[in-house]
Design a protein around this motif. Structure first.
Motif, PDB file in Angstrom:
ATOM      1  N   SER A  73      -1.612   9.405 -25.865  1.00  0.00           N
ATOM      2  CA  SER A  73      -0.562   8.510 -25.378  1.00  0.00           C
ATOM      3  C   SER A  73      -1.138   7.546 -24.343  1.00  0.00           C
ATOM      4  CB  SER A  73       0.566   9.328 -24.745  1.00  0.00           C
ATOM      5  OG  SER A  73       0.113   9.913 -23.529  1.00  0.00           O
ATOM      6  N   VAL A  74      -0.363   6.535 -24.012  1.00  0.00           N
ATOM      7  CA  VAL A  74      -0.785   5.552 -23.009  1.00  0.00           C
ATOM      8  C   VAL A  74      -1.064   6.247 -21.680  1.00  0.00           C
ATOM      9  CG1 VAL A  74       0.020   3.604 -21.606  1.00  0.00           C
ATOM     10  CG2 VAL A  74       0.360   3.577 -24.081  1.00  0.00           C
ATOM     11  N   LYS A  75      -0.164   7.117 -21.261  1.00  0.00           N
ATOM     12  CA  LYS A  75      -0.335   7.815 -19.986  1.00  0.00           C
ATOM     13  C   LYS A  75      -1.602   8.675 -19.994  1.00  0.00           C
ATOM     14  CE  LYS A  75       2.198  10.556 -16.640  1.00  0.00           C
ATOM     15  NZ  LYS A  75       3.462  11.166 -16.287  1.00  0.00           N
ATOM     16  N   GLU A  76      -1.832   9.385 -21.091  1.00  0.00           N
ATOM     17  CA  GLU A  76      -3.049  10.206 -21.192  1.00  0.00           C
ATOM     18  C   GLU A  76      -4.304   9.331 -21.201  1.00  0.00           C
ATOM     19  OE1 GLU A  76      -2.114  14.200 -23.692  1.00  0.00           O
ATOM     20  OE2 GLU A  76      -1.615  12.320 -24.723  1.00  0.00           O
ATOM     21  N   ASP A 121       2.687  -1.599 -19.989  1.00  0.00           N
ATOM     22  CA  ASP A 121       2.061  -0.285 -19.824  1.00  0.00           C
ATOM     23  C   ASP A 121       1.156  -0.203 -18.595  1.00  0.00           C
ATOM     24  OD1 ASP A 121       3.261   0.810 -22.085  1.00  0.00           O
ATOM     25  OD2 ASP A 121       1.655   0.094 -23.407  1.00  0.00           O
TER      26      ASP A 121
END
Length: 195
Positions: A73-76, A121
């Protein structure tokens, strides 16, 4: 246009300062045993004579490119960017070089970050965390004496992940690292990286 490998003849004579050309950096980092480590987000690199960051900047660029290829994911991925950055350390004797080293590391991280993540993001906390990591991991000092310009021990931080959004910052003197000794202590028990 040729690359500048010396700043001055006096600096070559006084401190042996010579910069590694980009072609040589790429050749060395393309060696299979090094390439394998560069393609690990957690493999640690220490450049004891970092100059303006020829090796560290290229290793950072390659680690961030590797992090982009992970199916997360983007956060990861943002966490992986910080994890990759936290594995890079540099020591540089000359003050002007260490200033350029920090600028080059910050600019490289930001360039790849802004080219990877859409405006929606992007997270200012990630960029702030990157600045903290770079400031802590790039030291002005003498790798041979293991001391800063003021005679204090060179200190580095290990960034140990705790869960998915926090890290524990543990400080080590460079001397303790070389001698295989333990840490000086924790700076703070938990340091928030991301929301």
């Amino acid at each position: 246009m040729s690359e500048k490998i010396i700043k001055s003849v006096d600096r070559v004579k006084d401190i042996g300062e010579v910069f590694t050309p980009q072609k040589a950096v790429n050749f060395m980092l393309d060696q299979p045993e090094i390439k394998e480590k560069v393609e690990s987000l957690t493999a640690t690199f220490l450049e004891p004579s970092a100059g303006e960051g020829a090796f560290l900047v290229e290793i950072l660029r390659r680690k961030l490119n590797y992090a982009q290829k992970q199916n997360v994911s983007v956060k990861e991925m943002q966490n992986n960017f910080l994890l990759a950055l936290s594995s890079l350390y540099g020591i540089e004797l000359m003050e002007d070089n260490v200033e350029m080293l920090v600028i080059n590391m910050v600019n490289t991280f930001r360039d790849v970050y802004f080219n990877t993540f859409s405006h929606e993001d992007q997270n200012q906390k990630v960029l702030s965390s990157a600045n903290v990591i770079i400031s802590a991991n790039m030291a002005q000092g003498n790798a041979l004496t293991r001391k800063t310009a003021t005679g204090e021990p060179i200190i580095f931080s290990e960034w140990k992940p705790i869960g998915k959004t926090k890290v524990q910052r543990i400080e080590y003197t460079f001397d303790a690292i070389v001698e295989g000794e333990g840490p000086v202590g924790t700076v703070q028990n938990q340091y928030e990286q991301l929301d």
